[in-house]
Each structure stands twice: as C-alpha cells, then as structure tokens.
Scaffold this motif. Structure first.
Motif, PDB file in Angstrom:
ATOM      1  N   ARG A  23      32.746  46.440  46.005  1.00  0.00           N
ATOM      2  CA  ARG A  23      31.449  45.870  45.985  1.00  0.00           C
ATOM      3  C   ARG A  23      31.120  45.082  45.022  1.00  0.00           C
ATOM      4  O   ARG A  23      30.423  45.290  43.992  1.00  0.00           O
ATOM      5  CB  ARG A  23      30.609  47.233  46.084  1.00  0.00           C
ATOM      6  CG  ARG A  23      30.705  48.159  47.175  1.00  0.00           C
ATOM      7  CD  ARG A  23      29.361  49.345  47.109  1.00  0.00           C
ATOM      8  NE  ARG A  23      29.607  50.231  46.402  1.00  0.00           N
ATOM      9  CZ  ARG A  23      28.550  51.001  45.868  1.00  0.00           C
ATOM     10  NH1 ARG A  23      27.495  50.776  46.614  1.00  0.00           N
ATOM     11  NH2 ARG A  23      28.915  51.704  45.101  1.00  0.00           N
ATOM     12  N   PRO A  24      31.696  43.881  44.725  1.00  0.00           N
ATOM     13  CA  PRO A  24      31.644  43.149  43.399  1.00  0.00           C
ATOM     14  C   PRO A  24      30.471  42.679  43.225  1.00  0.00           C
ATOM     15  O   PRO A  24      29.877  42.521  42.081  1.00  0.00           O
ATOM     16  CB  PRO A  24      32.649  42.006  43.766  1.00  0.00           C
ATOM     17  CG  PRO A  24      32.951  41.993  45.215  1.00  0.00           C
ATOM     18  CD  PRO A  24      32.689  43.315  45.675  1.00  0.00           C
ATOM     19  N   ARG A  25      29.641  42.094  44.315  1.00  0.00           N
ATOM     20  CA  ARG A  25      28.126  41.848  43.914  1.00  0.00           C
ATOM     21  C   ARG A  25      27.205  42.833  43.326  1.00  0.00           C
ATOM     22  O   ARG A  25      26.682  42.748  42.354  1.00  0.00           O
ATOM     23  CB  ARG A  25      27.671  41.121  45.110  1.00  0.00           C
ATOM     24  CG  ARG A  25      28.432  39.718  45.533  1.00  0.00           C
ATOM     25  CD  ARG A  25      27.605  38.911  46.731  1.00  0.00           C
ATOM     26  NE  ARG A  25      28.373  37.893  47.028  1.00  0.00           N
ATOM     27  CZ  ARG A  25      28.401  36.775  46.518  1.00  0.00           C
ATOM     28  NH1 ARG A  25      27.317  36.578  45.510  1.00  0.00           N
ATOM     29  NH2 ARG A  25      28.995  35.838  47.021  1.00  0.00           N
ATOM     30  N   THR A 112      30.270  37.918  31.153  1.00  0.00           N
ATOM     31  CA  THR A 112      30.510  39.371  31.830  1.00  0.00           C
ATOM     32  C   THR A 112      31.057  39.283  33.085  1.00  0.00           C
ATOM     33  O   THR A 112      32.017  40.232  33.281  1.00  0.00           O
ATOM     34  CB  THR A 112      29.031  39.835  31.969  1.00  0.00           C
ATOM     35  OG1 THR A 112      28.626  40.032  30.564  1.00  0.00           O
ATOM     36  CG2 THR A 112      29.354  41.366  32.349  1.00  0.00           C
ATOM     37  N   ALA A 113      31.055  38.337  33.940  1.00  0.00           N
ATOM     38  CA  ALA A 113      31.713  38.077  35.270  1.00  0.00           C
ATOM     39  C   ALA A 113      33.175  37.927  34.966  1.00  0.00           C
ATOM     40  O   ALA A 113      34.119  38.621  35.828  1.00  0.00           O
ATOM     41  CB  ALA A 113      30.739  37.330  36.163  1.00  0.00           C
ATOM     42  N   PHE A 114      33.157  36.651  34.147  1.00  0.00           N
ATOM     43  CA  PHE A 114      34.724  36.377  33.914  1.00  0.00           C
ATOM     44  C   PHE A 114      35.457  37.716  33.424  1.00  0.00           C
ATOM     45  O   PHE A 114      36.592  37.733  33.865  1.00  0.00           O
ATOM     46  CB  PHE A 114      34.750  35.284  32.774  1.00  0.00           C
ATOM     47  CG  PHE A 114      36.001  34.824  32.728  1.00  0.00           C
ATOM     48  CD1 PHE A 114      36.309  33.329  33.535  1.00  0.00           C
ATOM     49  CD2 PHE A 114      37.029  35.281  31.848  1.00  0.00           C
ATOM     50  CE1 PHE A 114      37.399  32.744  33.359  1.00  0.00           C
ATOM     51  CE2 PHE A 114      38.160  34.690  31.639  1.00  0.00           C
ATOM     52  CZ  PHE A 114      38.486  33.395  32.232  1.00  0.00           C
ATOM     53  N   LEU A 172      41.550  35.924  41.431  1.00  0.00           N
ATOM     54  CA  LEU A 172      40.832  34.421  41.915  1.00  0.00           C
ATOM     55  C   LEU A 172      39.666  34.703  42.727  1.00  0.00           C
ATOM     56  O   LEU A 172      38.568  34.060  42.665  1.00  0.00           O
ATOM     57  CB  LEU A 172      42.038  33.614  42.499  1.00  0.00           C
ATOM     58  CG  LEU A 172      43.130  33.212  41.587  1.00  0.00           C
ATOM     59  CD1 LEU A 172      44.251  32.319  42.430  1.00  0.00           C
ATOM     60  CD2 LEU A 172      42.744  32.339  40.451  1.00  0.00           C
ATOM     61  N   VAL A 173      39.920  35.419  43.696  1.00  0.00           N
ATOM     62  CA  VAL A 173      38.703  35.733  44.640  1.00  0.00           C
ATOM     63  C   VAL A 173      37.454  36.360  44.073  1.00  0.00           C
ATOM     64  O   VAL A 173      36.409  36.130  44.014  1.00  0.00           O
ATOM     65  CB  VAL A 173      39.150  36.672  45.986  1.00  0.00           C
ATOM     66  CG1 VAL A 173      37.856  36.945  46.981  1.00  0.00           C
ATOM     67  CG2 VAL A 173      40.070  35.675  46.790  1.00  0.00           C
ATOM     68  N   LEU A 178      32.008  36.879  41.654  1.00  0.00           N
ATOM     69  CA  LEU A 178      31.253  37.266  40.570  1.00  0.00           C
ATOM     70  C   LEU A 178      30.520  36.156  39.980  1.00  0.00           C
ATOM     71  O   LEU A 178      29.267  36.275  39.518  1.00  0.00           O
ATOM     72  CB  LEU A 178      32.194  37.972  39.501  1.00  0.00           C
ATOM     73  CG  LEU A 178      32.732  39.246  39.794  1.00  0.00           C
ATOM     74  CD1 LEU A 178      33.790  39.867  38.611  1.00  0.00           C
ATOM     75  CD2 LEU A 178      31.722  40.215  40.545  1.00  0.00           C
ATOM     76  N   VAL A 179      31.247  35.110  39.698  1.00  0.00           N
ATOM     77  CA  VAL A 179      30.399  33.811  39.186  1.00  0.00           C
ATOM     78  C   VAL A 179      29.390  33.553  40.170  1.00  0.00           C
ATOM     79  O   VAL A 179      28.161  32.972  39.709  1.00  0.00           O
ATOM     80  CB  VAL A 179      31.294  32.589  39.000  1.00  0.00           C
ATOM     81  CG1 VAL A 179      30.597  31.511  38.695  1.00  0.00           C
ATOM     82  CG2 VAL A 179      31.996  33.033  37.754  1.00  0.00           C
TER      83      VAL A 179
END
Length: 216
Positions: A23-25, A112-114, A172-173, A178-179
């Motif tokens: 659930r990355p988002r 933070t996303a990176f 990579l995905v 996240l970005v």
C-alpha cells in the motif's frame, strides 16, 4: 462507521515497514504525516548507498581483486557516504523536474519518498547475507566452481539471482509510485521526473570531472 472514522482506523493500522510494499500511496502519506524523521530518511538513503556498493561488488566480481573486508569497508564508507551526497543531489533534481511537470510536493517530501523506496534494496542486502552463508566468497567472484558442481547450490544461486532481480524491479516501481504520490503527478510524469533528474545529476558530475581533469 462514517468515512472519517474509517480513514482514521486505516491510518492507525499502517505499519510503514510492511505496508510500503503493498500500500505504497497510503503508507507514504502516513509516513509524511506521522513519521517523517530526518534521521530515518538519511539512514535509509545511507544504507541504500551501502547496498549499491555491495551489489556492484557482486556484479563486477570484485572478489577476484579484493578481500571481502576491503569490499565491506569500501561499501560502508565510500558507497554509503557517497550515496548520501549523490542520492540527495538526485532528490533535488527530481524535485526540480517534478515542478516543471506541475508537481505539488517539496524537497522534504520527495526525499522521504526516495528514502522509503530504498526498502527493497535494503531487503536485497539481507538476501546477500543469506547468499554469503550459502555460497561463500564465490558470491563476489567470477569463478563459481563450487556452485556449478552442486545441483542444490546452482538452483539456490539462480533462485537468489531472480529474487534480487525482482527486488530491483520493485525498487524502481516503488520510487515512481511514491514520487507520484508526494508530487501529485501521474505515474508517467513521475517516471519522467526521475529519469530527467538522473540525467541532470550525471551531466553535472561528468562536467565536474571534465573540469577537474582539464585543470590538472
């Protein structure tokens, strides 16, 4: 249960270390709102740099020329600390390119996303430790006679390689997703920002190297 209560309960149930995978988002939104520690962010980026150094040692078979201790020292100090610098430059470039596409984030959110997108890379480091237990120093060598002579080790090595490849793909995905979330951009524009940012950083570094060589 109303919508506000449901959203609150879902947020309370998020475990960022686990849910970032599936659930990355939702997870990155939770992290930014509840756990955007600069120390955690920089640590994840640093460890990601260490992982890159170790992976390069595998890919380039550096064990043919270097002792394992030298590989580890190089990865911990040069790759790790270098990663802190280079990766943060890349984050700055991603942020700049995202703004060109209409991004709504900022440097801290992008950083933070990176950083959290590094978790698959860090998981591959844990896998490398398991691989070293199984394959020994042949993991970093071009000749793998012991692995080739054992059906079990051969199957294990290919399984190891496939899992590492999949972790690399998911890294990579994940960074694209996240970005995309923190910048409020479509996935295509997010991917373009990341690629353009990478090319921008490479161009700057190549230019610096060229200038230094010319000066010398």
């Amino acid at each position: 249960m109303n919508d506000v209560e449901q959203i609150t309960n879902e947020a309370e149930q998020i475990n960022p270390w686990m849910d970032i995978w599936t659930r990355p988002r939702q997870t990155i939104d939770w992290i930014i709102g509840n756990h955007s520690s600069l120390l955690t962010t920089l640590t994840l980026i640093y460890v990601g740099g260490v992982c890159f150094g170790i992976q390069q040692a595998e890919v380039k078979s550096l064990g043919d020329q270097k002792e394992l201790s030298n590989i580890l020292i190089t990865s911990i100090f040069i790759s790790g600390l270098g990663g802190l610098v280079i990766y943060n430059l890349w984050v700055f470039a991603i942020e700049f390119c995202s703004l060109l596409f209409g991004g709504k984030g900022n440097f801290k959110k992008t950083q933070t996303a990176f950083a959290w997108a590094m978790l698959p890379v860090i998981a591959s480091l844990i896998l490398t430790l398991i691989g070293y237990v199984l394959f020994g120093e042949e993991l970093f060598a071009s000749k793998k006679s012991n692995i080739d002579s054992s059906d079990f080790l051969t199957v294990s090595f290919w399984t190891y390689a496939i899992i590492k490849f999949l972790l690399g793909i998911w890294h990579l995905v994940l960074i694209i997703i996240l970005v995309s979330q923190v910048q409020k951009l479509p996935v295509i524009k997010s991917a373009a920002s990341i690629v353009m940012g990478f090319l921008l950083v490479v161009s700057v570094l190549v230019g610096i190297v060229f200038l230094l060589r010319s000066a010398i």
